[in-house]
Design a protein around this motif. Structure first.
Motif, mmCIF file in Angstrom:
data_model
loop_
_atom_site.group_PDB
_atom_site.id
_atom_site.type_symbol
_atom_site.label_atom_id
_atom_site.label_comp_id
_atom_site.label_asym_id
_atom_site.label_seq_id
_atom_site.Cartn_x
_atom_site.Cartn_y
_atom_site.Cartn_z
ATOM 1 N N UNK A 1 15.908 56.579 59.888
ATOM 2 C CA UNK A 1 16.251 56.519 58.473
ATOM 3 C C UNK A 1 17.648 55.975 58.237
ATOM 4 N N UNK A 2 18.530 56.086 59.208
ATOM 5 C CA UNK A 2 19.905 55.630 59.023
ATOM 6 C C UNK A 2 19.996 54.110 58.915
ATOM 7 N N UNK A 3 18.962 53.415 59.322
ATOM 8 C CA UNK A 3 18.915 51.959 59.178
ATOM 9 C C UNK A 3 18.388 51.533 57.805
ATOM 10 N N UNK A 4 17.916 52.503 57.028
ATOM 11 C CA UNK A 4 17.201 52.170 55.793
ATOM 12 C C UNK A 4 18.076 52.195 54.542
ATOM 13 N N UNK A 5 19.274 52.768 54.631
ATOM 14 C CA UNK A 5 20.141 52.770 53.469
ATOM 15 C C UNK A 5 20.827 54.096 53.244
#
Length: 586
Positions: free
Chosen positions: A154-158
């Motif tokens: 999730x940290x790559x998603x925004x």
């Protein structure tokens, strides 16, 4: 505003005329909220495509009124209010003028681009309810513009936002708002869309006040209690007509976007009297890719399927779903936990809704339909627009075919079941705002599943790139489990995407940040809906009409429907058709 729903059947608290006036007034207020949001937003995905939903709720977070919107959003705005209340330590901590924002996938259930805004509503100093809405922001600062097709956490998603106060007693917390909006590549649009969401909440609050001022708080409370009781009684009555038993179905997503492994969805439904339980045990464990979903959205999807089958003509209220129980084991694709990626949470939900209908179809034949094309089928272009010397981002969900049903053919070119009132992006808007040209747009012949009632058609949409700096993102699904038919109906066509760069042709369904040069063309074809009933039972005249309209060709008329059309003209060879159907029906 608490309401008492503990009244016996036929024992209602208010006269039915007043109840109906208030019911419709609340829904009209929600419609005005939605209009305010769409008309004041900055992003085409909201003001043109309507990727948003709104609702008005009582103080217990029970739904009072909603507008047309995304069903998958509407099914859990109530949970977002409850979660926010828990975060702030209780309902007594709300103050007039407060506004909260959140997008955490594990709380809201959606991807981070879906921003939820909540505001308490007070009347004469008493907390009487809430207004809430959700809208898709173009970008929330992930590793790729818009969202990625290959994220693994999730940290790559925004930016991830738990329930956070952005207005304190009517005063904006500018530092918090700036922190959120500056994490978007399109910060001006983000701020404009946020202000539109706040305005929608204020619009709902104003109209809610007007309803109470006109009828009185106690009258409104009694009417709401009656509305809830009506909804619950109708649900119970319809479920009681389903034979008790256990019903099952399963299917597969193509993959999770980062591996080639299919992702399993399994549904077990138990009907006992007036109660129904949907159990997702046996579905895939949480995956590395982006097809994970927060629990709140899974429950919302089950509610969507429930409402498709159980009293679909009546509006949804806080009295619905009292007899629905959803069982989801921990850390599956339907109950994502940190750090699972969740961008394409809805792919599994679209399949889940279809499977619930399939499982119950033996008991609800007249209410069931063949599967629909199944996914949002996202195509995204990003890059630089030389006309404006600025970056651009165009995100589109594409339409497809829905399944045939007992009374008629399935709908063609309709958005998927989780998106509801979502619109396609008009060609004029697309070509004006982005360096793209639409080269073709229409129905996809032969894509609907054959049946006594044919499945709806998918669409064909072609694009030409008009800039030297462009990147393509694709997420097309349901080629392993395309739309199936029911009761002898045939399977629909699978999705297909072709990329032409001038020298070669490439077919792919999922891709992340693929560079495209000027003049490249992309043609997307979505799947159709499944058929309903045996194709040889379709009236010959209807088959001929489909050929004339271009929905199917002569070969499909013969091979799928057993209808022989003479070589010259468009006349049916009646005797040859009878002979063919008798010899080839299986």
């Amino acid at each position: 505003m608490e309401t008492n729903t503990n009244v016996a059947p036929n024992q209602f608290l208010e006269n039915p005329i007043t109840t109906e006036i208030i019911r419709n007034a609340l829904y009209s207020a929600a419609e005005e909220m939605n209009a305010s949001l769409a008309r004041s937003s900055f992003s085409p995905i909201i003001y043109e495509m309507k990727d948003c939903s709104v609702g008005i709720f009582n103080r217990n977070a029970e739904l009072l009124g909603q507008s047309a919107g995304l069903p998958i959003f509407l099914g859990n705005l109530d949970d977002c209010i409850k979660i926010t209340t828990q975060y702030i330590g209780g309902i007594e901590n709300y103050r007039p003028g407060d506004v909260y924002i959140m997008n955490d996938s594990y709380l809201t259930g959606t991807h981070l681009n879906d921003i939820t805004v909540i505001s308490p509503v007070f009347y004469d100093g008493e907390l009487i309810g809430f207004t809430a809405n959700r809208a898709h922001w173009l970008d929330v600062g992930g590793q790729d513009p818009g969202f990625s097709m290959n994220a693994t956490e999730i940290y790559q998603e925004g930016i991830r936002i738990p329930p956070t106060k952005i207005y304190d007693a009517g005063v904006p917390r500018k530092d918090v708002i700036n922190l959120i909006t500056t994490n978007s590549r399109f910060s001006e649009s983000a701020l404009g869309d946020l202000n539109a969401q706040i305005a929608a909440c204020r619009t709902g609050e104003k109209r809610f006040h007007e309803i109470i001022s006109r009828f009185g708080l106690e009258t409104v409370k009694r009417c709401i209690a009656d509305i809830f009781k009506q909804s619950e009684l109708l649900d119970r009555e319809m479920i009681a007509q389903i034979p008790d038993g256990v019903y099952e179905a399963e299917g597969y997503l193509d993959n999770d976007g980062v591996s080639d492994e299919p992702v399993k969805v399994k549904v077990t439904i138990t009907v006992e009297g007036e109660n129904i339980t949907i159990d997702l045990t046996g579905s895939s464990q949480q995956v590395k890719g982006m097809t994970n979903c927060g629990l709140a959205q899974t429950i919302s999807a089950c509610r969507v399927a429930f409402k498709e089958l159980i009293n679909p003509d009546a509006p949804v209220t806080g009295g619905n779903f009292k007899t629905l129980n959803v069982v989801v084991p921990k850390r599956t694709i339907f109950s994502a936990e940190e750090p699972a990626a969740c961008v394409f949470y809805y792919s599994a939900l679209g399949l889940l809704i279809d499977l619930i209908v399939k499982a119950l179809s033996p008991a609800l034949k007249e209410k069931s339909a063949g599967a629909h094309y199944g996914d949002s089928m996202i195509i995204t272009f990003a890059g630089m627009d030389p006309r404006r010397n600025s970056s651009f981002l165009n995100v589109e969900a594409t339409a497809g075919g829905w399944g045939g049903f007992a009374e008629n053919d399935g709908q063609s070119g309709l958005i998927n079941n989780v998106n509801g009132d979502f619109k396609n992006l008009p060609i004029e808007v697309l070509e004006d705002k982005y360096p793209l040209k639409v080269t073709t747009y229409g129905f996809r012949s032969n894509s609907g599943g054959a049946g006594k009632n044919r499945g709806g058609l998918g669409i064909v949409r072609g694009y030409e790139v008009l800039t030297d700096e462009a990147f393509l993102y694709l997420w097309f699904e349901r080629s392993i489990t395309p739309a199936w038919g029911l009761f002898g109906g045939g399977e629909a066509s699978k999705p297909e995407v072709t990329i032409y760069d001038g020298s070669k042709e490439e077919k792919v369904l999922k891709v992340n940040a693929k560079p495209l040069k000027k003049g490249s063309k992309v043609v997307v074809k979505t799947g159709g809906g499944g058929g309903f009933g045996h194709p040889f039972e379709r009236e010959v005249s209807r088959v001929l009409e489909d050929v004339i309209d271009g929905y199917i060709d002569r070969q499909a008329a013969l091979e799928q429907y057993g209808v022989v059309i003479k070589p010259e003209g468009l006349d049916v060879d009646e005797q040859a058709t009878v002979n063919y159907r008798q010899a080839n029906r299986n």
